[in-house]
Design a protein around this motif. Sequence first.
Motif, PDB file in Angstrom:
ATOM      1  N   THR A 103       6.786  -1.907  -1.395  1.00  0.00           N
ATOM      2  CA  THR A 103       6.145  -0.589  -1.346  1.00  0.00           C
ATOM      3  C   THR A 103       5.525  -0.270  -2.701  1.00  0.00           C
ATOM      4  O   THR A 103       5.904  -0.842  -3.730  1.00  0.00           O
ATOM      5  CB  THR A 103       7.154   0.520  -0.991  1.00  0.00           C
ATOM      6  OG1 THR A 103       8.124   0.603  -2.031  1.00  0.00           O
ATOM      7  CG2 THR A 103       7.827   0.257   0.347  1.00  0.00           C
ATOM      8  N   MET A 122       3.729   3.479   1.607  1.00  0.00           N
ATOM      9  CA  MET A 122       2.483   2.793   1.318  1.00  0.00           C
ATOM     10  C   MET A 122       2.873   1.472   0.679  1.00  0.00           C
ATOM     11  O   MET A 122       3.753   1.436  -0.188  1.00  0.00           O
ATOM     12  CB  MET A 122       1.667   3.663   0.359  1.00  0.00           C
ATOM     13  CG  MET A 122       0.289   3.142   0.075  1.00  0.00           C
ATOM     14  SD  MET A 122      -0.661   4.381  -0.839  1.00  0.00           S
ATOM     15  CE  MET A 122      -2.101   3.394  -1.211  1.00  0.00           C
ATOM     16  N   PHE A 123       2.253   0.396   1.101  1.00  0.00           N
ATOM     17  CA  PHE A 123       2.515  -0.888   0.471  1.00  0.00           C
ATOM     18  C   PHE A 123       1.624  -1.021  -0.764  1.00  0.00           C
ATOM     19  O   PHE A 123       0.489  -0.542  -0.780  1.00  0.00           O
ATOM     20  CB  PHE A 123       2.262  -2.031   1.452  1.00  0.00           C
ATOM     21  CG  PHE A 123       3.227  -2.042   2.608  1.00  0.00           C
ATOM     22  CD1 PHE A 123       4.579  -2.269   2.403  1.00  0.00           C
ATOM     23  CD2 PHE A 123       2.787  -1.798   3.904  1.00  0.00           C
ATOM     24  CE1 PHE A 123       5.481  -2.268   3.460  1.00  0.00           C
ATOM     25  CE2 PHE A 123       3.686  -1.803   4.968  1.00  0.00           C
ATOM     26  CZ  PHE A 123       5.034  -2.028   4.748  1.00  0.00           C
ATOM     27  N   VAL A 166       0.014  -3.501  -1.816  1.00  0.00           N
ATOM     28  CA  VAL A 166      -1.257  -4.191  -1.518  1.00  0.00           C
ATOM     29  C   VAL A 166      -2.328  -3.220  -1.041  1.00  0.00           C
ATOM     30  O   VAL A 166      -3.519  -3.469  -1.225  1.00  0.00           O
ATOM     31  CB  VAL A 166      -1.107  -5.299  -0.444  1.00  0.00           C
ATOM     32  CG1 VAL A 166      -0.489  -6.550  -1.030  1.00  0.00           C
ATOM     33  CG2 VAL A 166      -0.342  -4.812   0.763  1.00  0.00           C
ATOM     34  N   GLN A 167      -1.901  -2.119  -0.437  1.00  0.00           N
ATOM     35  CA  GLN A 167      -2.884  -1.131   0.033  1.00  0.00           C
ATOM     36  C   GLN A 167      -3.514  -0.369  -1.126  1.00  0.00           C
ATOM     37  O   GLN A 167      -4.532   0.290  -0.935  1.00  0.00           O
ATOM     38  CB  GLN A 167      -2.213  -0.117   0.976  1.00  0.00           C
ATOM     39  CG  GLN A 167      -1.689  -0.705   2.270  1.00  0.00           C
ATOM     40  CD  GLN A 167      -1.036   0.376   3.091  1.00  0.00           C
ATOM     41  OE1 GLN A 167       0.127   0.710   2.901  1.00  0.00           O
ATOM     42  NE2 GLN A 167      -1.797   0.962   4.002  1.00  0.00           N
ATOM     43  N   TYR A 218      -0.395 -10.138   5.176  1.00  0.00           N
ATOM     44  CA  TYR A 218      -1.215  -8.922   5.129  1.00  0.00           C
ATOM     45  C   TYR A 218      -2.687  -9.285   5.189  1.00  0.00           C
ATOM     46  O   TYR A 218      -3.150 -10.163   4.456  1.00  0.00           O
ATOM     47  CB  TYR A 218      -0.925  -8.188   3.814  1.00  0.00           C
ATOM     48  CG  TYR A 218      -1.801  -6.988   3.528  1.00  0.00           C
ATOM     49  CD1 TYR A 218      -1.570  -5.771   4.143  1.00  0.00           C
ATOM     50  CD2 TYR A 218      -2.848  -7.078   2.617  1.00  0.00           C
ATOM     51  CE1 TYR A 218      -2.369  -4.665   3.863  1.00  0.00           C
ATOM     52  CE2 TYR A 218      -3.643  -5.969   2.319  1.00  0.00           C
ATOM     53  CZ  TYR A 218      -3.398  -4.767   2.953  1.00  0.00           C
ATOM     54  OH  TYR A 218      -4.168  -3.675   2.673  1.00  0.00           O
ATOM     55  N   ILE A 277       5.732   2.336   8.757  1.00  0.00           N
ATOM     56  CA  ILE A 277       6.478   1.831   7.599  1.00  0.00           C
ATOM     57  C   ILE A 277       7.954   2.266   7.653  1.00  0.00           C
ATOM     58  O   ILE A 277       8.832   1.447   7.371  1.00  0.00           O
ATOM     59  CB  ILE A 277       5.759   2.199   6.280  1.00  0.00           C
ATOM     60  CG1 ILE A 277       4.390   1.491   6.256  1.00  0.00           C
ATOM     61  CG2 ILE A 277       6.588   1.779   5.063  1.00  0.00           C
ATOM     62  CD1 ILE A 277       3.504   1.813   5.054  1.00  0.00           C
ATOM     63  N   ASP A 287      -4.441  -4.199   8.197  1.00  0.00           N
ATOM     64  CA  ASP A 287      -4.705  -2.869   7.632  1.00  0.00           C
ATOM     65  C   ASP A 287      -6.150  -2.476   7.937  1.00  0.00           C
ATOM     66  O   ASP A 287      -7.082  -3.165   7.528  1.00  0.00           O
ATOM     67  CB  ASP A 287      -4.463  -2.945   6.113  1.00  0.00           C
ATOM     68  CG  ASP A 287      -4.600  -1.598   5.422  1.00  0.00           C
ATOM     69  OD1 ASP A 287      -4.929  -0.608   6.095  1.00  0.00           O
ATOM     70  OD2 ASP A 287      -4.382  -1.557   4.196  1.00  0.00           O
ATOM     71  N   ARG A 289      -9.770  -0.428   5.287  1.00  0.00           N
ATOM     72  CA  ARG A 289     -10.980  -0.871   4.583  1.00  0.00           C
ATOM     73  C   ARG A 289     -12.190  -1.002   5.511  1.00  0.00           C
ATOM     74  O   ARG A 289     -13.181  -1.623   5.143  1.00  0.00           O
ATOM     75  CB  ARG A 289     -10.722  -2.208   3.882  1.00  0.00           C
ATOM     76  CG  ARG A 289      -9.434  -2.260   3.088  1.00  0.00           C
ATOM     77  CD  ARG A 289      -9.656  -2.097   1.598  1.00  0.00           C
ATOM     78  NE  ARG A 289      -8.374  -1.949   0.899  1.00  0.00           N
ATOM     79  CZ  ARG A 289      -8.247  -1.460  -0.328  1.00  0.00           C
ATOM     80  NH1 ARG A 289      -9.310  -1.092  -1.002  1.00  0.00           N
ATOM     81  NH2 ARG A 289      -7.063  -1.328  -0.874  1.00  0.00           N
ATOM     82  N   GLN A 295      -2.093  10.710   4.340  1.00  0.00           N
ATOM     83  CA  GLN A 295      -2.140   9.277   4.629  1.00  0.00           C
ATOM     84  C   GLN A 295      -2.258   9.011   6.126  1.00  0.00           C
ATOM     85  O   GLN A 295      -2.895   8.051   6.535  1.00  0.00           O
ATOM     86  CB  GLN A 295      -0.854   8.589   4.131  1.00  0.00           C
ATOM     87  CG  GLN A 295      -0.758   8.430   2.636  1.00  0.00           C
ATOM     88  CD  GLN A 295      -1.585   7.252   2.158  1.00  0.00           C
ATOM     89  OE1 GLN A 295      -2.802   7.356   2.065  1.00  0.00           O
ATOM     90  NE2 GLN A 295      -0.949   6.147   1.859  1.00  0.00           N
TER      91      GLN A 295
END
Lengths: 157, 287
Positions: free
Chosen positions: A22, A62-63, A65-66, B8, B36, B51, B54, B107
């Motif tokens: 995270t 939130m990870f 990587v995001q 990912y 999550i 994800d 983007r 979010q």
Amino acid sequence: MHEVALTVNGTNMRIEVEPRMTLADALRDRCDLTGTHLACEHGVCGSCTISVDGRAVRSCLMFAVQADGADVMTIEGLANGEELHPVQKAFQAEHGLQCGFCTPGFVMSVTKFLETTPDPTDDQIRDGISGNLCRCTGYQGIVRAVKRAAAELNGQS
Amino acid sequence: MKPAPFEYSAPTTVAEAIEALSHDDAKVLAGGQSLIPLMAMRLSRFDRLVDLRRIPELSGCTRVNGTVRIGAMTRQADAEHDPIVAEGAPLLAKALPNVGHYQIRNQGTVGGSIVHADPSAELPTAALALDATIEIAGASGVRRVPASEFFLGTMETAVGDHEIVTAIEFPVWGPGSGFAVEEMARRHGDFAVVGAMCGVRIEGGTVAQSAIAMFGVGSVPVRCGAAESMLTGSTVDGLDLGAVAQAAVADLDPPDDLHASGAYRRAVGAALVERALRAAIEEAGHA
């Protein structure tokens, strides 16, 4: 491993993370910024609240990587050198904390809340802090701190 | 409280996203505000997360063909403050502030909440109340599913494993309409124990169109057709809203759980429907 480039408190950083890490853990373990606290780790308590691209978010939801390319601000980025931010000063002055574990999350939430609601009513304050849990204070001191911070911020502008 | 390992992907087009979903045991990551926590508690684990953040075309609110079209990845906070939503889909604008806390809405996405399909969530209920259409893209193209056929069970929807929701279209009700959202939660921002959403459109003192939807009363949000038929076509002045509210809950069999008994949910639900109807009618200009 993924490389993530992000700005944290104005400093450009590159960190290596597993996708499952995270953002909260990355800030603590990769960026050595342990002011962001983790309590429930599933989005209920608000302790890990930080600012990402100017918005208050829960960094446990939130990870890392995001956050590639993101502009992150943590509690460490709030004070101006030795001069505490008005919200930090108000929490101190109004005894808006006891053990202090939830405080970084509260301070970040309140700081962002006051940006969009500069002159909040009591109801708006309670709504604004409803996403953060404090087990010590009973919230009275926190509500007073929000009022004091709002007054000081309004006086500044 | 750490998720199990996964790969990912962050595609930048819908086509790439669908391709990425076709391999492994892959799952879409939208805002992550429900997914999550499930992963952190190890209630869910996946080989890969795709994800959608983007993909720019998945975000934004527009007025299209008599609907408010909301890209699936539009953040709830952005929809909440968008004048297009406030003007064209007031019920949605009223429902959004009740979704989680503001940090969650920063979010969380509109599409994510609808696909997550929690039976006590606001946005699936708003979609059902407004007869929204959900646009779904997959390897074989785009299909459109009405909200009435979309919610199949608790956290189960018509979206296939290798598909993504790209947009939701909420029909615009004409002039003379009013809407209200009423819910009961232990703490503002928590999941509702029970809630109701109502809409009415009034023409010359007569109810021309109505919608009553409830959440927290079963495995999916429900429309209260019998109660709606008592409203539509009736003159506003002669309405017995208490009777309409009783009709709304008459066929419901809400679950007992830690938060409330089924009987309590029904009793509170009826009161909320009546309150929401009164507010919707008042907003429509016929107090």
